[in-house]
Write an enzyme that holds these catalytic residues in place. Structure first.
Site, PDB file in Angstrom:
ATOM      1  N   SER A 111      30.660  80.015  41.620  1.00 46.89           N
ATOM      2  CA  SER A 111      30.784  78.998  42.667  1.00 46.89           C
ATOM      3  C   SER A 111      30.805  79.604  44.075  1.00 46.89           C
ATOM      4  O   SER A 111      29.867  80.273  44.478  1.00 46.89           O
ATOM      5  CB  SER A 111      32.034  78.152  42.388  1.00 46.89           C
ATOM      6  N   ASP A 167      20.724  88.167  49.688  1.00 41.86           N
ATOM      7  CA  ASP A 167      19.438  87.674  50.190  1.00 41.86           C
ATOM      8  C   ASP A 167      19.067  88.294  51.524  1.00 41.86           C
ATOM      9  O   ASP A 167      17.890  88.560  51.795  1.00 41.86           O
ATOM     10  CB  ASP A 167      19.487  86.150  50.337  1.00 41.86           C
ATOM     11  N   LYS A 203      27.291  79.152  38.619  1.00 43.02           N
ATOM     12  CA  LYS A 203      27.699  77.779  38.935  1.00 43.02           C
ATOM     13  C   LYS A 203      27.192  77.450  40.335  1.00 43.02           C
ATOM     14  O   LYS A 203      27.842  77.727  41.327  1.00 43.02           O
ATOM     15  CB  LYS A 203      29.217  77.610  38.863  1.00 43.02           C
TER      16      LYS A 203
END
Length: 434
Positions: free
Chosen positions: A300, A311, A325
């Site tokens: 999460s 990224d 999640k």
């Protein structure tokens, strides 16, 4: 069926006057869903009445009871993260998100019919009284516990309003001694950012256990403290972090981003559930080598931080693939202290990647055994116990090496060495090869 009816209605209107408006069309569209809702409501009501009037045990077929069970089934059939929350569960969720609860500061678990202490919370009434890991709770306020005692009831009895007292009887298996303590409940503030410290080679270490309302503030303070102590690299430990508030995850990632840079975005059915979260801090972002530690328990909001840093090339991710999640739950408060936790959106990393049911793959994979992970979980949360003998006496095992953390330190040493060589080369000085 509906499309044909709509075309017919427009044709008749045009035969009399060209005055069909968008508002009328909107009313036609809104009428149909209400009709479907009414039909579905009638269907459920008929089933409720049938069960209430015919089920053999009338005490289990009251309308209120049946309605609650129906709501449980309706919401919880959607996905693993949506649920109908009874009053006690709703209060517990709010405590988790705020990071506060009132009690004696003790973590317990049910093991083979015995309620055992996992660990007392640091600086809590339980720890100050000398409660230790592995102690068995025999009774609460004189009421004995047995295999039939529900765990929820035990926790509820241990908690209570600040200033009230509770008496617990404990059995210490290692010595066979019994203890009785009368403890005064107090407000326990759980810190989600634990034990910032300086490790070898001027490397800072920060453990984040979850993401609650104060996590961003706690992380900022820990980061400032480490920078003042001269760290030039950082390990952020998100292993076994189940997540929490999305805003808290954004706050933790912000120091590494320039103002306006995208950290995460969400997409849902409603406009309010589709939102982009950008860094809002002024000044230059923190520029130092970072390793993020993750494992299968990283989920999460913890994956939001990991995905954003991965990224954008701000960190090396090391450990095991995360849980996966990638959904966002909204909390709705209902009557009588009940609530809904409902999945309303999915989140995406800056590169547009959804990790839902996929997880985040680390740059450097290093998998630990379940036994190692279990022991390290205890070690990470109790850095205050530094003596190995005392640690074994309290927690039942001798501290082990954290192989993932050791690997992270190795990665950071390599990055810093490479940066030094690049700096020397840029200055036009000869580079020494070894």
């Amino acid at each position: 069926m509906f499309r044909r009816i709509l075309v017919l209605a427009v044709g008749v209107a045009l035969g009399f006057a060209l005055t069909v408006t968008a508002a009328r069309l909107s009313l036609a569209w809104s009428w149909w869903p209400n009709r479907e809702l009414n039909r579905s409501t009638d269907y459920v009501r008929d089933v409720l009445r049938m069960v209430n009037e015919n089920y053999v045990d009338a005490g289990r077929a009251g309308y209120r009871q049946l309605a609650k069970q129906a709501v449980h089934g309706m919401v919880e059939s959607l996905d693993p993260h949506s649920e109908f929350l009874e009053p006690g569960d709703f209060d517990e969720l709010e405590e988790q998100l705020t990071g506060d609860f009132s009690g004696i500061g003790i973590q317990v678990e049910l093991r083979k019919g015995h309620v055992l202490v996992i660990a007392p919370i640091a600086n809590s009434p339980s720890e100050r009284a000398g409660v230790q890991r592995g102690d068995e709770i025999l009774s609460v306020d004189g009421k004995g516990l047995d295999k039939e005692s529900p765990m929820e009831g035990v926790i509820e009895n241990l908690r209570g309003k600040p200033g009230t007292q509770v008496t617990i009887e404990l059995l210490r298996a290692s010595t066979g001694q019994r203890f009785r303590h009368t403890l005064t409940r107090e407000l326990i503030q759980l810190e989600s950012v634990r034990a910032p410290q300086v490790l070898a080679d001027h490397t800072g270490y920060i453990l984040i256990t979850d993401f609650s309302e104060r996590t961003g503030e706690e992380f900022g303070r820990a980061l400032d403290t480490l920078l003042q102590e001269g760290v030039d690299s950082l390990v952020i430990d998100l292993r076994n972090n189940p997540g929490g508030l999305l805003d808290a995850a954004v706050a933790v990632a912000e120091p590494f981003f320039r103002r306006g840079e995208l950290i995460v975005y969400t997409r849902g059915r409603k406009a309010i559930d589709s939102e982009s979260f950008h860094a809002e801090v002024d000044g230059e972002p923190l520029d130092l080598p970072v390793v993020v530690l993750i494992n299968a328990g990283t989920a999460s909001a913890a994956e939001v931080v990991t995905g954003a840093l991965k990224d954008t090339g701000r960190a090396v991710v090391l450990g095991e693939r995360s849980f996966g999640k990638g959904s966002v739950q909204s909390i709705f408060k209902l009557n009588d202290g009940e609530g809904l936790r409902l999945t309303t959106a999915r989140y995406f990393t800056p590169n547009g990647i959804s990790i839902h049911e996929k997880g985040i793959a680390p740059h450097v994979e290093l998998v630990l055994s379940p036994e190692e992970d279990s022991k390290l979980r205890v070690q990470r949360t109790r850095p205050d116990v530094t003596d190995p003998a005392e640690f074994k006496a309290r927690f039942g095992f001798t501290p082990i090496e954290d192989r993932q953390l050791a690997a992270a330190l190795g990665v950071l040493r390599g990055i810093k060495l490479l940066d030094q060589r690049r700096t020397v080369a840029a200055a036009g000085e000869p580079v020494a090869h070894r």
